[in-house]
Design a protein around this motif. Sequence first.
Motif, mmCIF file in Angstrom:
data_model
loop_
_atom_site.group_PDB
_atom_site.id
_atom_site.type_symbol
_atom_site.label_atom_id
_atom_site.label_comp_id
_atom_site.label_asym_id
_atom_site.label_seq_id
_atom_site.Cartn_x
_atom_site.Cartn_y
_atom_site.Cartn_z
ATOM 1 N N THR A 93 37.462 44.738 34.646
ATOM 2 C CA THR A 93 37.138 43.423 34.098
ATOM 3 C C THR A 93 36.689 42.492 35.216
ATOM 4 O O THR A 93 37.006 42.710 36.393
ATOM 5 C CB THR A 93 38.358 42.791 33.396
ATOM 6 O OG1 THR A 93 39.385 42.576 34.378
ATOM 7 C CG2 THR A 93 38.885 43.689 32.288
ATOM 8 N N LEU A 94 35.979 41.454 34.829
ATOM 9 C CA LEU A 94 35.512 40.481 35.804
ATOM 10 C C LEU A 94 36.687 39.813 36.520
ATOM 11 O O LEU A 94 36.666 39.642 37.742
ATOM 12 C CB LEU A 94 34.631 39.423 35.127
ATOM 13 C CG LEU A 94 34.072 38.338 36.037
ATOM 14 C CD1 LEU A 94 33.222 38.948 37.154
ATOM 15 C CD2 LEU A 94 33.262 37.330 35.237
ATOM 16 N N SER A 95 37.727 39.453 35.778
ATOM 17 C CA SER A 95 38.875 38.792 36.417
ATOM 18 C C SER A 95 39.552 39.719 37.425
ATOM 19 O O SER A 95 39.977 39.272 38.494
ATOM 20 C CB SER A 95 39.867 38.292 35.370
ATOM 21 O OG SER A 95 40.443 39.369 34.683
ATOM 22 N N HIS A 96 39.642 40.996 37.105
ATOM 23 C CA HIS A 96 40.235 41.954 38.034
ATOM 24 C C HIS A 96 39.412 42.012 39.325
ATOM 25 O O HIS A 96 39.962 41.969 40.429
ATOM 26 C CB HIS A 96 40.307 43.341 37.382
ATOM 27 C CG HIS A 96 40.864 44.400 38.271
ATOM 28 N ND1 HIS A 96 42.201 44.520 38.540
ATOM 29 C CD2 HIS A 96 40.248 45.383 38.950
ATOM 30 C CE1 HIS A 96 42.390 45.538 39.350
ATOM 31 N NE2 HIS A 96 41.216 46.094 39.612
ATOM 32 N N TYR A 97 38.099 42.100 39.185
ATOM 33 C CA TYR A 97 37.236 42.152 40.363
ATOM 34 C C TYR A 97 37.303 40.858 41.166
ATOM 35 O O TYR A 97 37.289 40.880 42.400
ATOM 36 C CB TYR A 97 35.793 42.455 39.966
ATOM 37 C CG TYR A 97 35.605 43.885 39.520
ATOM 38 C CD1 TYR A 97 35.935 44.945 40.352
ATOM 39 C CD2 TYR A 97 35.113 44.169 38.261
ATOM 40 C CE1 TYR A 97 35.765 46.261 39.949
ATOM 41 C CE2 TYR A 97 34.941 45.484 37.838
ATOM 42 C CZ TYR A 97 35.262 46.526 38.694
ATOM 43 O OH TYR A 97 35.106 47.817 38.291
ATOM 44 N N LEU A 98 37.393 39.715 40.484
ATOM 45 C CA LEU A 98 37.484 38.441 41.196
ATOM 46 C C LEU A 98 38.781 38.337 41.996
ATOM 47 O O LEU A 98 38.767 37.880 43.147
ATOM 48 C CB LEU A 98 37.369 37.270 40.217
ATOM 49 C CG LEU A 98 35.975 37.044 39.631
ATOM 50 C CD1 LEU A 98 36.012 35.944 38.568
ATOM 51 C CD2 LEU A 98 34.978 36.695 40.725
ATOM 52 N N VAL A 99 39.885 38.763 41.403
ATOM 53 C CA VAL A 99 41.172 38.718 42.112
ATOM 54 C C VAL A 99 41.119 39.615 43.344
ATOM 55 O O VAL A 99 41.593 39.243 44.421
ATOM 56 C CB VAL A 99 42.333 39.115 41.175
ATOM 57 C CG1 VAL A 99 43.610 39.374 41.946
ATOM 58 C CG2 VAL A 99 42.561 38.033 40.132
ATOM 59 N N HIS A 100 40.536 40.787 43.201
ATOM 60 C CA HIS A 100 40.423 41.684 44.348
ATOM 61 C C HIS A 100 39.423 41.149 45.374
ATOM 62 O O HIS A 100 39.585 41.391 46.576
ATOM 63 C CB HIS A 100 40.087 43.106 43.900
ATOM 64 C CG HIS A 100 41.301 43.832 43.435
ATOM 65 N ND1 HIS A 100 42.100 44.559 44.282
ATOM 66 C CD2 HIS A 100 41.886 43.895 42.221
ATOM 67 C CE1 HIS A 100 43.118 45.064 43.603
ATOM 68 N NE2 HIS A 100 43.010 44.675 42.345
ATOM 69 N N GLY A 101 38.426 40.415 44.919
ATOM 70 C CA GLY A 101 37.506 39.761 45.854
ATOM 71 C C GLY A 101 38.224 38.723 46.692
ATOM 72 O O GLY A 101 38.026 38.643 47.912
ATOM 73 N N VAL A 102 39.081 37.937 46.054
ATOM 74 C CA VAL A 102 39.893 36.940 46.785
ATOM 75 C C VAL A 102 40.809 37.653 47.767
ATOM 76 O O VAL A 102 40.935 37.244 48.931
ATOM 77 C CB VAL A 102 40.697 36.067 45.795
ATOM 78 C CG1 VAL A 102 41.743 35.239 46.516
ATOM 79 C CG2 VAL A 102 39.751 35.180 44.997
ATOM 80 N N TYR A 103 41.453 38.717 47.309
ATOM 81 C CA TYR A 103 42.343 39.505 48.159
ATOM 82 C C TYR A 103 41.590 40.015 49.389
ATOM 83 O O TYR A 103 42.054 39.890 50.528
ATOM 84 C CB TYR A 103 42.914 40.652 47.329
ATOM 85 C CG TYR A 103 43.908 41.561 47.995
ATOM 86 C CD1 TYR A 103 44.509 41.280 49.211
ATOM 87 C CD2 TYR A 103 44.274 42.750 47.369
ATOM 88 C CE1 TYR A 103 45.424 42.137 49.788
ATOM 89 C CE2 TYR A 103 45.196 43.611 47.925
ATOM 90 C CZ TYR A 103 45.761 43.299 49.147
ATOM 91 O OH TYR A 103 46.672 44.157 49.707
ATOM 92 N N ALA A 104 40.407 40.587 49.167
ATOM 93 C CA ALA A 104 39.611 41.121 50.273
ATOM 94 C C ALA A 104 39.159 40.011 51.215
ATOM 95 O O ALA A 104 39.284 40.139 52.446
ATOM 96 C CB ALA A 104 38.410 41.893 49.732
ATOM 97 N N LEU A 105 38.645 38.919 50.677
ATOM 98 C CA LEU A 105 38.181 37.813 51.522
ATOM 99 C C LEU A 105 39.314 37.215 52.355
ATOM 100 O O LEU A 105 39.082 36.762 53.481
ATOM 101 C CB LEU A 105 37.532 36.726 50.676
ATOM 102 C CG LEU A 105 36.139 37.053 50.149
ATOM 103 C CD1 LEU A 105 35.661 35.945 49.199
ATOM 104 C CD2 LEU A 105 35.157 37.237 51.295
#
Length: 130
Positions: A93-105
């Motif tokens: 899901t988009l929210s899952h990818y966004l959370v992992h994007g924040v985690y990675a950044l």
Amino acid sequence: MSDTPALAVPIGAFLGWAGLFVHNLAELPGQSFLSPESLVPLLVTAVLVAGWFTPERQAATIALLCWGVLNLVGGGVLSVLPLPVLPFVPEQTLSHYLVHGVYALAQVPLVLSTVVWLRLRHRSGRRISP
């Protein structure tokens, strides 16, 4: 070398853990500050940062770099891919990818600050000291 740029390493470590904590709050039900999924990485980060303030700063910096890369690759990238070796199937899901994007950044300041600190120390040819 001024201590101001060097303080980027412990600040980067805190930001990296904060990214993991935000991820845990968003993705794992019932999480809190004291949940093992958040507390154990905080303790690891704290031990590594404490080591950074000792005469073994270079070893602690390398360990912090490894910790940041592990979180960047493992939590920020690999855990969003539906790989058969993973013990779970991540949401697509988009929210899952966004959370992992924040985690990675959130891992980037730690990775960059440790690399810069190690390179500057290597160029100066000086013994690493707190």
